[in-house]
Write a protein that holds these residues in place. Structure first.
Motif, short mmCIF file in Angstrom:
data_model
loop_
_atom_site.label_atom_id
_atom_site.label_comp_id
_atom_site.label_asym_id
_atom_site.label_seq_id
_atom_site.Cartn_x
_atom_site.Cartn_y
_atom_site.Cartn_z
N VAL A 259 14.73 6.84 24.34
CA VAL A 259 14.47 6.05 22.95
C VAL A 259 14.86 6.69 21.63
CG1 VAL A 259 12.03 6.94 22.87
CG2 VAL A 259 12.59 4.85 21.72
N VAL A 260 15.36 6.08 20.82
CA VAL A 260 16.03 6.50 19.59
C VAL A 260 15.09 5.68 18.61
CG1 VAL A 260 17.91 6.69 17.92
CG2 VAL A 260 18.19 7.06 20.45
N VAL A 261 14.51 6.61 17.53
CA VAL A 261 13.86 6.02 16.33
C VAL A 261 14.89 5.97 15.32
CG1 VAL A 261 12.05 5.85 14.77
CG2 VAL A 261 11.63 6.43 17.26
N LEU A 262 15.17 5.03 14.57
CA LEU A 262 16.02 4.96 13.30
C LEU A 262 15.33 4.47 12.04
CD1 LEU A 262 19.29 3.34 15.08
CD2 LEU A 262 18.66 5.89 14.74
N GLU A 263 15.33 5.43 11.19
CA GLU A 263 14.54 5.28 10.06
C GLU A 263 15.58 5.21 8.78
OE1 GLU A 263 12.43 4.81 6.58
OE2 GLU A 263 11.67 4.45 8.42
N LYS A 264 15.86 4.28 8.07
CA LYS A 264 16.48 4.26 6.74
C LYS A 264 16.22 5.49 5.62
CE LYS A 264 14.10 0.99 4.10
NZ LYS A 264 12.86 1.77 4.11
N GLY A 265 15.04 5.76 5.47
CA GLY A 265 14.47 6.64 4.48
C GLY A 265 13.96 7.95 5.20
N ARG A 266 12.52 8.25 4.72
CA ARG A 266 12.17 9.45 5.14
C ARG A 266 10.86 8.79 6.35
NH1 ARG A 266 8.29 13.89 2.28
NH2 ARG A 266 7.79 15.31 4.09
N ILE A 267 10.68 9.68 7.48
CA ILE A 267 9.78 9.17 8.62
C ILE A 267 8.45 9.18 7.81
CG2 ILE A 267 8.72 10.08 10.55
CD1 ILE A 267 11.60 9.22 10.77
N ALA A 268 7.86 7.67 8.17
CA ALA A 268 6.61 7.60 7.60
C ALA A 268 6.39 7.65 6.02
CB ALA A 268 5.29 8.56 8.21
N GLY A 269 7.69 7.39 5.28
CA GLY A 269 7.55 7.23 3.94
C GLY A 269 6.91 6.36 3.13
N GLU A 270 6.78 5.02 3.96
CA GLU A 270 6.16 4.08 3.11
C GLU A 270 4.60 3.85 3.56
OE1 GLU A 270 10.35 1.64 2.25
OE2 GLU A 270 9.04 0.64 3.67
N GLN A 271 4.29 2.64 4.03
CA GLN A 271 3.03 2.44 4.01
C GLN A 271 2.13 3.25 5.03
OE1 GLN A 271 1.23 0.89 2.15
NE2 GLN A 271 -0.73 0.35 2.68
N SER A 272 2.91 3.72 5.95
CA SER A 272 2.02 4.60 7.23
C SER A 272 1.60 5.86 6.57
CB SER A 272 3.04 5.03 8.14
OG SER A 272 3.75 3.88 9.04
N SER A 273 2.04 6.39 5.31
CA SER A 273 1.40 7.42 4.61
C SER A 273 0.67 7.05 3.56
CB SER A 273 2.69 8.50 4.54
OG SER A 273 3.50 8.03 3.61
N ARG A 274 0.67 5.99 3.02
CA ARG A 274 0.24 5.61 1.69
C ARG A 274 -1.26 4.77 1.90
NH1 ARG A 274 4.67 5.05 -2.28
NH2 ARG A 274 6.49 6.12 -1.25
N ASN A 275 -1.48 4.49 3.23
CA ASN A 275 -2.79 3.74 3.33
C ASN A 275 -4.06 4.34 3.25
OD1 ASN A 275 -3.67 4.21 6.48
ND2 ASN A 275 -1.46 4.43 6.34
N LEU A 276 -5.18 3.53 3.53
CA LEU A 276 -6.47 4.59 3.13
C LEU A 276 -6.90 5.29 4.50
CD1 LEU A 276 -8.54 1.43 1.49
CD2 LEU A 276 -7.00 3.17 0.40
N GLY A 277 -6.16 4.89 5.53
CA GLY A 277 -6.75 5.95 6.73
C GLY A 277 -7.85 5.26 7.47
N TRP A 278 -8.55 4.29 7.30
CA TRP A 278 -9.40 3.54 8.05
C TRP A 278 -9.10 3.05 9.04
CZ3 TRP A 278 -13.66 0.63 4.53
CH2 TRP A 278 -13.95 1.32 3.53
N ILE A 279 -10.06 3.22 10.19
CA ILE A 279 -9.80 2.79 11.52
C ILE A 279 -11.09 1.80 11.97
CG2 ILE A 279 -9.97 3.35 13.82
CD1 ILE A 279 -8.64 5.90 13.08
N ARG A 280 -11.01 0.71 11.68
CA ARG A 280 -12.22 -0.25 11.91
C ARG A 280 -12.00 -1.70 12.77
NH1 ARG A 280 -11.06 -4.93 9.23
NH2 ARG A 280 -9.30 -4.72 7.98
#
Length: 431
Positions: free
Chosen positions: A43-64
């Motif tokens: 498997v190859v993951v291709l990201e246009k910017g930085r890994i987890a640079g958008e909503q994956s690191s900007r959310n609230l972190g809730w697991i509900r």
């Protein structure tokens, strides 16, 4: 300003071929890649910017599980099990704490919505229970507001977005996955009507399957291939305080604020009752599909027409694989936090729990949420392009379900028995 993400060391070299290409280095795509690598599937993951640079690191972190649609609960329950073992699985802390989530209501009308939801999901076997004002005060002491009641799920929890996606990426790399950043995928390559590769800004890579997990960019990517994925953007503004002795370890959501403990001792806070809704061309194209949501949540949307519209309009909607794509023009969606919304959240929170009068802001940021007409994601194949599978449109709650969503996507890509029934997430429901 974006939160500081734990580093990932990407691969410098694009391979000629692989079995699965994942487009998008967010947490869902990374979990899918981890699952595939654990199964010894290249498997190859291709990201246009930085890994987890958008909503994956900007959310609230809730697991509900609380307040999710009934059909979405099995995915959340599966995610709970996977989050519980994630630190051992990836070999590092992801900040997961099963500390519970509580929602509080100011009046009987708000309380009735919690009661109606709980009655509607009774078959799901949740540990959710309704709370009185006295029970809220016991769980979250020091309050100054007389709540009409609340709803609480002890098995809900949280994790740290700035740790989790990076930990999954590094674990996937350790198991043989190739992850590349600053490598935009311009489009699909097909042969005999099915996927045979992708064209990136660095050249072509051949593959058997493609998983599109590109978040808010998925609609534009698919549109270039003549496929209509209905999603619209919302912007959530967030702040983190400096360390503070707060009222509780659980996460609390009120009608106009929310808070949860951060691993450094501060709190993650947002104005839960307000999101920025910048108008784009897509609102004119597909906005009528969102009328039921608009009627229900109109008071929670701060609608505006301005720079976001102009910037979005300037990005191409059609391009060729040998031309520079929009994903190379805008590497990262990095909207400015709305200070007015953050100030509202803090003001409302301080009125409800006066201990937050002592809170000092450490940082703030904002993130773009891609919302579908029914607020559920798409996880499944695209029939018109064999070999293409989607895992996108998570509508602001993808972080919590990401371990299960990524595994489900990996199952569907490779023909494994699905983790759960994927029917609620099929692409065709939105067509």
């Amino acid at each position: 300003m974006a939160p500081v993400i734990s580093p990932v060391t990407p691969s410098p070299t694009l391979p000629d071929a692989t079995t699965v290409v994942v487009i998008g280095g967010g947490i869902v795509g990374l979990t899918a890649a981890l699952t595939l690598a654990e199964r010894n599937i290249p498997v190859v993951v291709l990201e246009k910017g930085r890994i987890a640079g958008e909503q994956s690191s900007r959310n609230l972190g809730w697991i509900r599980k609380t307040s999710r649609a009934l059909e979405d609960i099995p995915l959340a329950q599966a995610a709970d099990r996977l989050w519980a073992g994630m630190a051992a699985r990836v070999g590092s802390d992801v900040g997961y704490r099963q500390a519970g989530i509580m929602f509080v209501a100011r009046n009987e009308q708000q309380m009735s919505l919690h009661e109606k939801w709980l009655s509607g999901v009774s078959a799901a076997g949740l540990d959710t229970r309704l709370l009185s004002h006295a029970q809220i005060a016991a769980q979250v002491p020091g309050g100054a507001e007389k709540w009409a009641g609340g709803i609480y799920t002890a098995s809900d929890g949280r994790a740290e977005p700035t740790l989790a996606a990076s930990a999954m990426a590094n674990a996937a790399i350790a198991r043989g996955a190739i992850i590349m950043d600053h490598c935009a995928v311009r489009g699909l390559v097909t042969s005999n009507g099915k996927v045979s590769g992708v064209m990136t800004e660095r050249g072509e890579i051949r593959c058997d399957q493609v998983l599109l997990a590109a978040g808010a960019w998925s609609r534009r990517f698919l549109g270039n291939h003549g496929i209509n994925l209905p999603t619209l953007p919302l912007i959530c503004s967030v702040m983190r305080t400096k360390p503070l002795e707060g009222p509780a370890n659980i996460a609390v959501g009120a009608p106009d604020f929310s808070f949860r403990k951060h691993q450094d001792g501060g709190f993650i806070i947002t104005q839960r009752g307000a999101l920025d809704a910048p108008i784009t061309l897509d609102h004119l194209l597909i906005g009528t599909r969102y009328m039921p949501q608009l009627r229900q949540a109109r008071d929670n949307l701060r609608i505006s027409l301005g720079k976001y519209f102009v910037k979005d309009l300037a990005l191409a909607r059609r391009w060729r694989n040998n031309r520079r794509s929009p994903f190379e023009q805008v590497r990262t969606l990095d909207p400015l936090a709305n200070p007015a919304l953050n100030q509202e959240a803090m003001r409302n929170l301080r009125a409800a729990w006066p201990v937050f009068q002592q809170a000092e802001m450490a940082e703030s940021w904002a993130g773009v949420i891609d919302v579908t007409p029914d607020s559920n994601p798409v996880i499944g194949p695209v029939a018109s392009i064999p070999g293409l599978t989607l895992a996108t449109g998570f509508s602001g709650h993808g972080f919590g379900t990401s371990p299960a969503a990524g595994q489900l996507a990996a199952d569907l890509v490779t023909g494994h028995t699905p983790l759960i029934d994927p029917a609620p997430y099929r692409f065709e429901r939105l067509q």
